[in-house]
Design an enzyme around this catalytic site. Structure first.
Site, PDB file in Angstrom:
ATOM      1  N   SER A   1       0.848  -1.075  -0.035  1.00  0.00           N
ATOM      2  CA  SER A   1       0.014   0.094   0.025  1.00  0.00           C
ATOM      3  C   SER A   1       0.823   1.343  -0.093  1.00  0.00           C
ATOM      4  CB  SER A   1      -1.039  -0.062   1.306  1.00  0.00           C
ATOM      5  OG  SER A   1      -1.840  -0.765   1.027  1.00  0.00           O
TER       6      SER A   1
ATOM      7  N   HIS B   1      -3.232   1.162  -4.650  1.00  0.00           N
ATOM      8  CA  HIS B   1      -3.131  -0.088  -5.596  1.00  0.00           C
ATOM      9  C   HIS B   1      -3.349   0.048  -6.762  1.00  0.00           C
ATOM     10  CE1 HIS B   1      -1.761  -2.884  -2.315  1.00  0.00           C
ATOM     11  NE2 HIS B   1      -2.424  -2.078  -1.418  1.00  0.00           N
TER      12      HIS B   1
ATOM     13  N   HIS C   1      -6.083  -8.441  -2.150  1.00  0.00           N
ATOM     14  CA  HIS C   1      -6.201  -8.792  -0.654  1.00  0.00           C
ATOM     15  C   HIS C   1      -7.648  -9.869  -0.446  1.00  0.00           C
ATOM     16  CE1 HIS C   1      -4.411  -4.888  -0.939  1.00  0.00           C
ATOM     17  NE2 HIS C   1      -3.441  -5.494  -0.040  1.00  0.00           N
TER      18      HIS C   1
ATOM     19  N   TYR D   1      -9.511  -9.518   2.081  1.00  0.00           N
ATOM     20  CA  TYR D   1     -10.852  -8.822   2.333  1.00  0.00           C
ATOM     21  C   TYR D   1     -11.338  -8.250   1.145  1.00  0.00           C
ATOM     22  CZ  TYR D   1      -7.567  -4.764   1.957  1.00  0.00           C
ATOM     23  OH  TYR D   1      -7.007  -3.601   1.498  1.00  0.00           O
ATOM     24  N   GLU D   2     -10.779  -8.163  -0.018  1.00  0.00           N
ATOM     25  CA  GLU D   2     -11.598  -7.648  -1.228  1.00  0.00           C
ATOM     26  C   GLU D   2     -12.755  -8.721  -1.800  1.00  0.00           C
ATOM     27  OE1 GLU D   2      -8.991  -5.425  -4.140  1.00  0.00           O
ATOM     28  OE2 GLU D   2      -7.537  -6.539  -2.717  1.00  0.00           O
TER      29      GLU D   2
ATOM     30  N   ALA E   1       2.683  -2.429   3.901  1.00  0.00           N
ATOM     31  CA  ALA E   1       2.658  -1.507   4.886  1.00  0.00           C
ATOM     32  C   ALA E   1       1.995  -2.348   6.019  1.00  0.00           C
ATOM     33  CB  ALA E   1       1.628  -0.637   4.410  1.00  0.00           C
TER      34      ALA E   1
ATOM     35  N   MET F   1      -2.241  -7.226   6.349  1.00  0.00           N
ATOM     36  CA  MET F   1      -3.206  -7.993   5.547  1.00  0.00           C
ATOM     37  C   MET F   1      -3.124  -8.655   4.434  1.00  0.00           C
ATOM     38  SD  MET F   1      -6.276  -4.941   6.144  1.00  0.00           S
ATOM     39  CE  MET F   1      -6.293  -3.984   7.662  1.00  0.00           C
ATOM     40  N   SER F   2      -1.906  -9.084   4.368  1.00  0.00           N
ATOM     41  CA  SER F   2      -1.101  -9.471   2.978  1.00  0.00           C
ATOM     42  C   SER F   2      -0.057 -10.221   3.121  1.00  0.00           C
ATOM     43  CB  SER F   2      -0.889  -8.549   2.136  1.00  0.00           C
ATOM     44  OG  SER F   2       0.335  -7.543   2.530  1.00  0.00           O
TER      45      SER F   2
ATOM     46  N   ASN G   1       2.149   2.703  11.025  1.00  0.00           N
ATOM     47  CA  ASN G   1       1.505   3.209  12.306  1.00  0.00           C
ATOM     48  C   ASN G   1       1.812   2.148  13.396  1.00  0.00           C
ATOM     49  OD1 ASN G   1      -0.211   1.296  10.583  1.00  0.00           O
ATOM     50  ND2 ASN G   1      -1.151   1.012  12.482  1.00  0.00           N
TER      51      ASN G   1
ATOM     52  N   HIS H   1      -6.364   4.261   6.839  1.00  0.00           N
ATOM     53  CA  HIS H   1      -5.586   4.022   5.591  1.00  0.00           C
ATOM     54  C   HIS H   1      -4.888   5.235   5.241  1.00  0.00           C
ATOM     55  CE1 HIS H   1      -4.676   1.561   2.164  1.00  0.00           C
ATOM     56  NE2 HIS H   1      -5.255   2.268   1.333  1.00  0.00           N
TER      57      HIS H   1
END
Ligand SMILES: O=P(O)(O)O[C@@H]1C[C@H](O)[C@@H](CO)O1
Length: 320
Positions: free
Chosen positions: A65, A96, A118, A120-121, A148, A251-252, A275, A291
């Site tokens: 990201s 992306h 991802h 979650y997509e 990220a 998340m990846s 973060n 995000h």
């Protein structure tokens, strides 16, 4: 064009029976994840890219990201929009772009995904990591995966880079894997080992490079974990991850690394800490991940990330 369920958006097409789970219809045979993209389909995509670019890449890069600039530094670039690549999914996440960039970097033939897929997509893990198999059949030997991530290790600061030396596969704990389903031995073995997944030589070279760049105090070597997202983690989840030895969470990447190791690619991966994950309960809005912040930090640190990747590729080239 392939007519299988693999090829369109995750919701399936109108009239596509496989997209509707009708318990009364005994003719529907569920498709295992590993069967979504058969070897021949992956080969077709790889041929399309190799023929279209005139290049057989040796290094594959996945841009995390806000880290799409890793693909912008590629020279003599031939760009393929994902929607124009047969049987390729589309990117749906901000930061992306959805382009495959093929060209050279530090004299090496490379291909970079400017945009990853991802879980979650709505994509199954095998679909998220399908491009890694495409890379393999294009000729790629080294996977560079970037992401990220939130820093759980209290020593990590925003903007630091964590070189991944291991992972905790939370989706795997829950019984999900990109390799789930019948195994095609042309890709790799049924039961791949994952110890030493992250290439030690490349980690050591990256540490040396960070010293030359004067950023060694911002470099860590640690453990990443991927959760399904799209929610960021609760405090209780962060505490649990910390107890498990996780340093950064995202998340990846993990399913991409599993797919790469299954087909015997050498892997280098890093997390940009965008973060800090506070594990104290607080009402402060500042403590909540978002995000926009992830993207802003990635933008600020893209120069250092690009330099690290370029220099490491130069080292690989020197050795070959
Ligand atoms: O693609 P990566 O893993 O770099 O993206 C991270 C995880 C989510 O997609 C997003 C959350 O801000 O950034």
């Amino acid at each position: 064009m392939c007519s299988r369920d693999c090829c369109s958006n995750p919701r399936g097409k109108a009239g596509d029976k496989s997209a509707i789970n009708d318990p009364a219809d005994s003719t529907i045979v569920p498709t295992a994840q590993s069967q979504l993209y058969p070897y021949e389909v992956i080969q077709e995509i790889a041929d399309f890219i190799v023929k279209g670019s005139g290049i057989r890449p040796k290094i594959g890069i996945i841009c995390g990201s806000g880290l799409g600039s890793l693909a912008d530094i590629i020279q003599d670039a031939k760009v393929f929009e994902y929607e124009k690549i047969p049987n390729f999914p589309v990117s749906t996440v901000e930061g992306h772009a959805g382009r495959l960039v093929v060209g050279t970097l530090e004299g090496a033939n490379v291909m970079a995904m400017q945009g990853r897929f991802h879980f979650y997509e709505g994509y199954p893990l095998a679909k998220c990591s399908m491009p890694v198999r495409v890379m393999k059949l294009c000729g790629v030997e080294y996977l560079f995966a970037t992401n990220a991530a939130g820093g759980i290790n209290p020593k990590y600061a925003v903007g630091d880079i964590m070189l991944m030396h291991d992972h905790v596969n939370m989706l795997g704990f829950a019984g999900n894997s990109p390799l789930q389903g019948p195994n095609d031995p042309r890709f790799g073995p049924r039961f791949p080992a994952l110890v030493n997944s992250y290439n030690r030589d490349l980690i050591n070279k990256a540490i040396e490079i960070s010293k030359i760049m004067g950023i060694e105090s911002n470099i860590h070597v640690g453990v990443y974990s991927c959760l399904g997202g799209p929610t960021y983690e609760t405090i209780a989840e962060l505490k649990a991850l910390r107890m498990m030895g996780v340093d950064a969470v995202g998340m990846s990447t993990v399913h991409e690394v599993i797919t790469a190791r299954h087909c015997d690619m050498k892997v280098f991966a890093f997390s940009l800490i965008t973060n800090k994950c506070s594990i104290e309960y607080s009402d402060k809005k500042d403590d909540e991940a978002n995000h926009e912040e992830v993207m802003a930090v990635a933008k600020n640190r893209q120069k250092a990330c690009c330099e690290l990747v370029s220099r490491l590729i130069a080292e690989i080239q020197k050795g070959s």
